[in-house]
Scaffold this motif. Structure first.
Motif, short mmCIF file in Angstrom:
data_model
loop_
_atom_site.label_atom_id
_atom_site.label_comp_id
_atom_site.label_asym_id
_atom_site.label_seq_id
_atom_site.Cartn_x
_atom_site.Cartn_y
_atom_site.Cartn_z
N LYS A 1 0.46 3.13 -2.50
CA LYS A 1 -0.52 2.05 -2.43
C LYS A 1 -0.02 0.81 -3.17
O LYS A 1 -0.12 -0.31 -2.66
N GLU A 2 0.55 1.02 -4.38
CA GLU A 2 1.08 -0.10 -5.15
C GLU A 2 2.24 -0.78 -4.41
O GLU A 2 2.32 -2.01 -4.36
N ARG A 3 3.14 0.04 -3.83
CA ARG A 3 4.31 -0.51 -3.14
C ARG A 3 3.89 -1.35 -1.95
O ARG A 3 4.40 -2.45 -1.74
N ILE A 4 2.93 -0.85 -1.17
CA ILE A 4 2.48 -1.57 0.02
C ILE A 4 1.77 -2.87 -0.37
O ILE A 4 1.96 -3.91 0.25
N GLU A 5 0.96 -2.83 -1.45
CA GLU A 5 0.27 -4.03 -1.91
C GLU A 5 1.26 -5.08 -2.40
O GLU A 5 1.13 -6.27 -2.10
N GLN A 6 2.27 -4.64 -3.18
CA GLN A 6 3.28 -5.58 -3.67
C GLN A 6 4.10 -6.15 -2.51
O GLN A 6 4.41 -7.35 -2.48
N GLN A 7 4.44 -5.28 -1.58
CA GLN A 7 5.22 -5.73 -0.42
C GLN A 7 4.42 -6.73 0.40
O GLN A 7 4.95 -7.75 0.86
N ARG A 8 3.13 -6.45 0.59
CA ARG A 8 2.29 -7.35 1.38
C ARG A 8 2.15 -8.70 0.69
O ARG A 8 2.20 -9.76 1.34
N ALA A 9 1.97 -8.68 -0.66
CA ALA A 9 1.84 -9.94 -1.40
C ALA A 9 3.13 -10.77 -1.30
O ALA A 9 3.08 -11.99 -1.08
N SER A 10 4.28 -10.10 -1.46
CA SER A 10 5.56 -10.81 -1.35
C SER A 10 5.77 -11.35 0.05
O SER A 10 6.26 -12.48 0.24
N TYR A 11 5.39 -10.56 1.04
CA TYR A 11 5.54 -10.97 2.44
C TYR A 11 4.67 -12.20 2.73
O TYR A 11 5.13 -13.18 3.35
N GLU A 12 3.42 -12.17 2.28
CA GLU A 12 2.51 -13.29 2.54
C GLU A 12 2.98 -14.55 1.83
O GLU A 12 2.89 -15.67 2.39
N ASN A 13 3.47 -14.42 0.58
CA ASN A 13 3.99 -15.59 -0.14
C ASN A 13 5.20 -16.19 0.59
O ASN A 13 5.32 -17.41 0.72
N GLN A 14 6.09 -15.33 1.05
CA GLN A 14 7.26 -15.81 1.76
C GLN A 14 6.88 -16.48 3.07
O GLN A 14 7.45 -17.51 3.45
N GLN A 15 5.90 -15.89 3.79
CA GLN A 15 5.47 -16.48 5.05
C GLN A 15 4.86 -17.86 4.85
O GLN A 15 5.08 -18.78 5.65
N ARG A 16 4.12 -18.03 3.75
CA ARG A 16 3.55 -19.35 3.45
C ARG A 16 4.65 -20.36 3.16
O ARG A 16 4.61 -21.51 3.60
N MET A 17 5.65 -19.93 2.40
CA MET A 17 6.77 -20.82 2.09
C MET A 17 7.54 -21.19 3.36
O MET A 17 7.90 -22.35 3.56
#
Length: 465
Positions: free
Chosen positions: A253-269
């Protein structure tokens, strides 16, 4: 010990396992988890060379002793319980016979310096080392202790195996595997046919087992108590966690949440950078900045979200017709089976089940839980007392061996079509979809379904009835 390298497995365009890698070392205790049909049992079969991969390979020592307990297997019915179990010691007894033969030959020879004499000494030492690995406990005593740990009573050890259910015969096979003392244990749903006491015994045994364990189970407590490494198969990919199941759930759960947060930040950038490039692409004063941003995007190591299988059962039982207040009533009932009328399963039984109650039958194996279900179904009549269903009671029965009524030659769709009537035929795909059979799944042969998939199909069949 066992190394799985770049392994893929495909069936007619469908990829079940996609370029997976896994290294299994000595004394590993691995829980293999994933949804039904994810490929867990298939991976066991690949390790056992019962199937061949489409690509990649599995490397393991040629002398590796693997004990494999599948979910479904053929059972031998020509012997009684203890004799069938003791058949596992055939190699052990042959080693003893060979030791006796060598010892006798050595006592008669005088050529102590010859190569032949030396070879016999080496062979004798090797055999004694192998015999020592079995431990000092007499084979029959060892076999009886394992069988009784798995729930057999002493007076049942001489009963023919063909008088036991499939679940009990599976216990005999499990006992034979444990008695072989393999280097690696592959156990596919070993608790399916065990009662609480037998599961506890098996947990204790596996905790003291000195070899490597790979375990498939949907019993979270059992996984926690028997494993310290969890390998998940999701949509053909493999994810390895060096923790037990409960900790794995948290880490995933932690890995998927961290991965999703990093993915969303990168997509915004990326989105902002692309907007800048598009906005100023044709302005000479911004050309250097535009080119810099373009190169920046090209160099980005893009984050990819791991695929998740979020499919869940969506089952709703149809409304039942209203019954009388008493659904089932037993009074002073004694029950035995027609082929053994002298053996009373239970006597003096009294039970009243009212409409809307949720009742669990508990107790050790052999105490009559399934027998009582057969009485409820009208498959058995009490030899004394009475057993009656209430007014307007409609029963759906999912037996232990319910999946055995499925025809391996049928497809998933054919299984339901055979019993569907009237307008329900038009809704079969929807019904199968609610039990997670979608797309090409409905054209699969029953023979290739996993144990969990077979159970889901049997439940769908039961609801259709």
């Amino acid at each position: 010990m066992i190394s799985i390298n770049n392994l893929s497995l495909s069936f007619g365009g469908y990829t079940l396992l996609d370029n997976i890698n896994l290294h299994i070392t000595d004394k590993d205790r691995i829980g293999l988890v994933g949804k039904n049909g994810a490929g867990k049992t298939t991976l066991f079969k690949l390790i056992m060379d019962m199937q061949s991969p489409s690509e990649g390979k599995i490397a393991k020592p040629s002398d590796l002793n693997i004990g494999y307990l599948p979910q479904q297997m053929e059972h031998h019915h020509s012997k009684n319980v203890i004799d069938e179990t003791m058949s596992v010691f055939e190699a052990f007894f042959k080693m003893h016979d060979r030791v006796d033969a060598i010892s006798e030959e050595l006592s008669l020879r005088k050529d102590y310096e010859s190569n032949e004499y030396s070879k016999l000494i080496v062979e004798l030492n090797d055999l004694n080392d192998k015999i020592a690995l079995w431990g000092g406990q007499p084979p029959r005593t060892f076999a009886e202790s394992v069988l009784m740990g798995l729930g057999f009573r002493e007076n049942e050890l001489t009963r023919p195996t063909n008088t036991f259910s499939q679940g009990w015969n599976m216990r005999i096979e499990l006992a034979k595997i444990l008695l072989r003392k393999p280097d690696v244990l592959l156990l596919d749903e070993p608790t399916n046919h065990l009662d609480i006491e037998s599961i506890q015994w098996l947990e204790d045994y596996l905790q003291s087992f000195s070899g490597t364990i790979l375990l498939i189970s949907h019993d979270r407590k059992f996984l926690d108590n028997c494993t310290n490494r969890t390998v998940e198969i999701v949509l053909g990919k493999l994810y390895d966690y060096k923790v037990n199941y409960s900790k794995f759930v948290e880490l995933r759960k932690e890995r998927i949440e961290q991965q999703r947060a990093s993915y969303e930040n990168q997509q915004r950038m990326i989105e902002k950078t692309e907007e800048f490039i598009e906005k100023f692409r044709y302005k000479p004063t911004k050309s250097n900045q535009v080119q810099s941003r373009i190169k920046q995007l090209e160099k980005i190591d893009r984050i990819e979200m791991d695929l998740e299988d979020n499919s869940t059962l969506a089952v709703k039982f149809p409304p039942a017709p209203r019954s009388g207040d008493i659904a089932f009533n037993v009074m002073d009932a004694s029950v035995s089976y027609p082929d053994k009328p002298e053996k009373i399963i239970f006597s003096g039984a009294n039970i009243e089940i009212k409409r809307g109650e949720k009742v669990a039958f508990v107790g050790i194996n052999g105490e009559g839980k399934t027998t009582m279900m057969k009485v409820l179904m009208g498959q058995l009549e009490p030899i004394e007392g009475s057993a009656k269903l209430g007014y307007n009671v409609n029963i759906g029965y999912f037996a232990q061996n319910q999946e055995d009524v499925l025809d391996n030659n049928d497809t998933v769709y054919d299984t339901l079509e055979k019993i569907a009537v009237c307008d329900i035929r038009m809704k079969l795909r929807d019904l199968l979809g609610s039990f997670l059979f979608k797309g090409e799944d409905i054209d699969k042969k029953v023979a290739v379904l996993s144990g969990g998939e077979r159970s889901r199909l049997a439940m769908a069949r039961l609801m259709l009835n």
